[in-house]
Design a protein around this motif. Sequence first.
Motif, PDB file in Angstrom:
ATOM      1  N   PHE A   1     -12.102  38.707   7.504  1.00  0.00           N
ATOM      2  CA  PHE A   1     -12.707  37.971   6.594  1.00  0.00           C
ATOM      3  C   PHE A   1     -13.638  37.073   7.596  1.00  0.00           C
ATOM      4  O   PHE A   1     -13.148  36.691   8.624  1.00  0.00           O
ATOM      5  CB  PHE A   1     -11.901  36.979   5.749  1.00  0.00           C
ATOM      6  CG  PHE A   1     -10.802  37.514   5.336  1.00  0.00           C
ATOM      7  CD1 PHE A   1     -10.914  37.837   3.956  1.00  0.00           C
ATOM      8  CD2 PHE A   1      -9.326  37.772   5.795  1.00  0.00           C
ATOM      9  CE1 PHE A   1      -9.696  38.702   3.187  1.00  0.00           C
ATOM     10  CE2 PHE A   1      -8.405  38.335   5.156  1.00  0.00           C
ATOM     11  CZ  PHE A   1      -8.518  38.971   3.741  1.00  0.00           C
ATOM     12  N   ILE A   2     -14.950  36.886   7.066  1.00  0.00           N
ATOM     13  CA  ILE A   2     -15.838  36.180   7.735  1.00  0.00           C
ATOM     14  C   ILE A   2     -16.083  35.061   6.629  1.00  0.00           C
ATOM     15  O   ILE A   2     -16.838  35.422   5.617  1.00  0.00           O
ATOM     16  CB  ILE A   2     -17.001  37.107   8.108  1.00  0.00           C
ATOM     17  CG1 ILE A   2     -16.797  38.097   9.131  1.00  0.00           C
ATOM     18  CG2 ILE A   2     -18.143  36.094   8.651  1.00  0.00           C
ATOM     19  CD1 ILE A   2     -17.772  39.143   9.442  1.00  0.00           C
ATOM     20  N   VAL A   3     -15.889  33.922   7.165  1.00  0.00           N
ATOM     21  CA  VAL A   3     -16.126  32.686   6.102  1.00  0.00           C
ATOM     22  C   VAL A   3     -16.693  31.602   6.646  1.00  0.00           C
ATOM     23  O   VAL A   3     -16.696  31.401   7.891  1.00  0.00           O
ATOM     24  CB  VAL A   3     -14.678  32.268   5.433  1.00  0.00           C
ATOM     25  CG1 VAL A   3     -14.082  33.409   4.755  1.00  0.00           C
ATOM     26  CG2 VAL A   3     -13.899  31.788   6.615  1.00  0.00           C
ATOM     27  N   GLN A   4     -17.473  30.895   5.846  1.00  0.00           N
ATOM     28  CA  GLN A   4     -17.891  29.477   6.316  1.00  0.00           C
ATOM     29  C   GLN A   4     -16.934  28.387   6.219  1.00  0.00           C
ATOM     30  O   GLN A   4     -16.513  28.084   5.118  1.00  0.00           O
ATOM     31  CB  GLN A   4     -19.121  29.318   5.378  1.00  0.00           C
ATOM     32  CG  GLN A   4     -20.156  28.079   5.989  1.00  0.00           C
ATOM     33  CD  GLN A   4     -20.802  28.389   7.464  1.00  0.00           C
ATOM     34  OE1 GLN A   4     -21.468  29.824   7.633  1.00  0.00           O
ATOM     35  NE2 GLN A   4     -20.907  27.540   8.348  1.00  0.00           N
ATOM     36  N   ASP A   5     -16.861  27.567   7.226  1.00  0.00           N
ATOM     37  CA  ASP A   5     -15.877  26.215   7.337  1.00  0.00           C
ATOM     38  C   ASP A   5     -16.845  25.117   7.774  1.00  0.00           C
ATOM     39  O   ASP A   5     -16.906  24.879   8.928  1.00  0.00           O
ATOM     40  CB  ASP A   5     -14.749  26.505   7.967  1.00  0.00           C
ATOM     41  CG  ASP A   5     -13.715  25.254   7.855  1.00  0.00           C
ATOM     42  OD1 ASP A   5     -14.091  24.317   7.073  1.00  0.00           O
ATOM     43  OD2 ASP A   5     -12.815  25.187   8.450  1.00  0.00           O
ATOM     44  N   GLY A   6     -17.692  24.596   6.818  1.00  0.00           N
ATOM     45  CA  GLY A   6     -18.567  23.251   7.307  1.00  0.00           C
ATOM     46  C   GLY A   6     -19.668  23.999   8.089  1.00  0.00           C
ATOM     47  O   GLY A   6     -20.352  25.064   7.539  1.00  0.00           O
ATOM     48  N   THR A   7     -19.851  23.418   9.349  1.00  0.00           N
ATOM     49  CA  THR A   7     -20.788  24.064  10.189  1.00  0.00           C
ATOM     50  C   THR A   7     -20.472  25.230  10.815  1.00  0.00           C
ATOM     51  O   THR A   7     -21.281  25.650  11.807  1.00  0.00           O
ATOM     52  CB  THR A   7     -21.536  22.934  11.072  1.00  0.00           C
ATOM     53  OG1 THR A   7     -20.570  22.567  11.914  1.00  0.00           O
ATOM     54  CG2 THR A   7     -22.110  21.832  10.249  1.00  0.00           C
ATOM     55  N   ASP A   8     -19.187  25.654  10.870  1.00  0.00           N
ATOM     56  CA  ASP A   8     -18.802  26.601  11.488  1.00  0.00           C
ATOM     57  C   ASP A   8     -18.449  27.996  10.863  1.00  0.00           C
ATOM     58  O   ASP A   8     -18.129  27.853   9.613  1.00  0.00           O
ATOM     59  CB  ASP A   8     -17.361  26.392  12.245  1.00  0.00           C
ATOM     60  CG  ASP A   8     -17.444  24.988  13.116  1.00  0.00           C
ATOM     61  OD1 ASP A   8     -18.519  24.952  13.747  1.00  0.00           O
ATOM     62  OD2 ASP A   8     -16.531  24.274  13.258  1.00  0.00           O
ATOM     63  N   THR A   9     -18.308  29.089  11.592  1.00  0.00           N
ATOM     64  CA  THR A   9     -17.895  30.503  10.994  1.00  0.00           C
ATOM     65  C   THR A   9     -16.437  30.652  11.508  1.00  0.00           C
ATOM     66  O   THR A   9     -16.256  30.494  12.630  1.00  0.00           O
ATOM     67  CB  THR A   9     -18.769  31.516  11.093  1.00  0.00           C
ATOM     68  OG1 THR A   9     -20.045  31.195  10.619  1.00  0.00           O
ATOM     69  CG2 THR A   9     -18.337  32.934  10.760  1.00  0.00           C
ATOM     70  N   LYS A  10     -15.866  31.084  10.601  1.00  0.00           N
ATOM     71  CA  LYS A  10     -14.213  31.628  10.752  1.00  0.00           C
ATOM     72  C   LYS A  10     -14.200  32.981  10.761  1.00  0.00           C
ATOM     73  O   LYS A  10     -14.414  33.450   9.752  1.00  0.00           O
ATOM     74  CB  LYS A  10     -13.215  30.937  10.184  1.00  0.00           C
ATOM     75  CG  LYS A  10     -13.190  29.312  10.591  1.00  0.00           C
ATOM     76  CD  LYS A  10     -12.047  28.464  10.015  1.00  0.00           C
ATOM     77  CE  LYS A  10     -11.669  27.401  10.430  1.00  0.00           C
ATOM     78  NZ  LYS A  10     -10.479  26.488   9.956  1.00  0.00           N
TER      79      LYS A  10
END
Length: 654
Positions: free
Chosen positions: A606-615
């Motif tokens: 999974f490639i997800v956005q978490d605030g200003t970061d990518t997880k």
Amino acid sequence: MAIVTAHVTAVQQLYVAYFNRPADTAGLEYWTNVVEAQKGSTAAVSAAFAAEAEYKTAYANMTNAQVVNQVYQNLFGRPAEAAGQAYWADLLDRKVITIDKVVAEIAKGAQTTDAEAYENKVAGAAAFTAALDTKAEQDGYRGAEANKLAKAFITSITSDASLTVATAPATLNATVAKVVIAGTPFTLQSGLSALQAAQDAKTAFLDAADGKVDQKLVTELSITDKVTTTTAAIDTYIAGYSTTTSAGVKAALLADKVAANTAALAAAQMEVAEDQVAIAKVAGLSNAIASDVAAEAAVVAAQKAVTLAVADQAAKEAAFESLNGGTAITINANGTVAGLIKLDTAGKLVVDSSAVTETAKPGVTALLAAINANLAAAKALETAVKAEASTTATVNYLDVTAGSAEASALTAVKAAMKNVTVATGSMPSLEQIAAEQQILDAKAAATPGDAALATAAADFKALVTTYTTAYGDNKLVAELSADEAKVTAAAKAITDLTKATTAMNAAIDVAAQLTAVNGSITAAQQAFVDNSMAAPKTLGAGLEVGTAASDIYLVGTGAAQSIALFGLQGTDSLFIGSKYTLNTTAKFDAATDVITGGNDAVLEAFIVQDGTDTKIILEKSAFGSSAATAEVITITLTGVTSTEVTLSNGIITG
């Protein structure tokens, strides 16, 4: 076309002889079919190999003498002897024979260690080709660099031991991996795939290194420690044998000890044989000893039977008491139990009355059987002990040393014998002595008032007692027993050393495989440097900061990993492998780090956005994102927008 194993082997033999390397998969299949078509003849293949560009390149600018020498090296791992080299070179110089015929004749004439070396090289070649079990590996085994490594593999094999080391699964797979790396045009994708395969091979090796495939990896330290401890164990048997001792000295020490142990066993066995010859010279002694040994074994067996019978009787007694209100019972020496078990008129144990039944006294049947079994076992032991005493007495009688106290006492017994005649020059037998005592006792009993008869019987009994007391050790039997103990000790020394060396060699073999798998990882990493790329870095628990170069990252084992400045200064890559399916529709709750909408049937990324970061979230199991406690690895790309991140061929770039 059906493939005949012998024809496959014949082609491998030619590859070893001409090219000093294993056959490639396609070549093996093609040339085996040629041999099939030629009804097993390898002449056409041999001639074709001699005309191959690979052969001509390898033997370019060589004299015929040098060519012959190289053939010997390929086949046997040694230079040609002067006479053989001169003979074949002369025939080639005079064009009497062609090189394909030379190869065939030299191979056919192999004997002893040469035959062993050739056979082992061919076996190694067959194992190597069989290990090329993927298309990528088969395609990667080509070109000069790949062939160079394959040739080094064949060159390393001569003895049975070297074949075992070279074809150990982890070692062989590592060799194939290096060959494939060398023969595959380098790309980021191929390099990362090769590195991943090498790391997976190491994981599989560490999982199986303890003999169990249980996903519990042994440590590299434990493998090296095992070599140290098993080698140190040899020092128990061979002083000076340690990991710091040179291989040559260790081999010499071991060979000397094995020879010494073998000689000690042979010497002890010879002494036993000599003892048996000496015993055989005494009429009846060999049979008497055999009977005595059997009687001793019977006593041991009877003692074990008594132990079991006593325990069983105690158990049945306790059970009876428990089933009958807990009242204790007493079993008399003759087996009777008041009110329960008695002796009938024939002396047989039976229940005391018709009122004593299994219904009225539960457990009484089992108790009666146990008591009878115990008494029978005790009687059998008594009989066995008496039999052993008799056989021992016979051995003592026959094994008399001239001039000993035993011999003197027996002479005195003979002199006192007035009723039983003993042949001149002979000693009385045990039967004659017993008969004399019986006659004297009978005479004394028949005339109670005759003091002389009573004294004669008593005096003779005293002489017999003196004789039996003087038995002591039986010299011939004692020597045999002592020498048999030497044989046992010598055989144990051989067995113990064999077990110790087997354990050490096994530990060394595992360590060699560890070196091989680590070597394949190093080779895969070095390939990046050789192609002007940064060496891949495996992510750890701390923050990894990108550099101005094009960094290459590998996923670590920790649950949380992170990279700063990913893709900001160079074309950075994160290799996750091709086993994941990218899920672009699942929902991610940044507040709880929970993913919904995953597919529990496949392993997902999974490639997800978490605030200003990518997880980057990678499942460790197919249902990892749905588990009560998530089974995932999370790599945080700080300051990176998820829309700038792509996954292709197992590589994430941004």
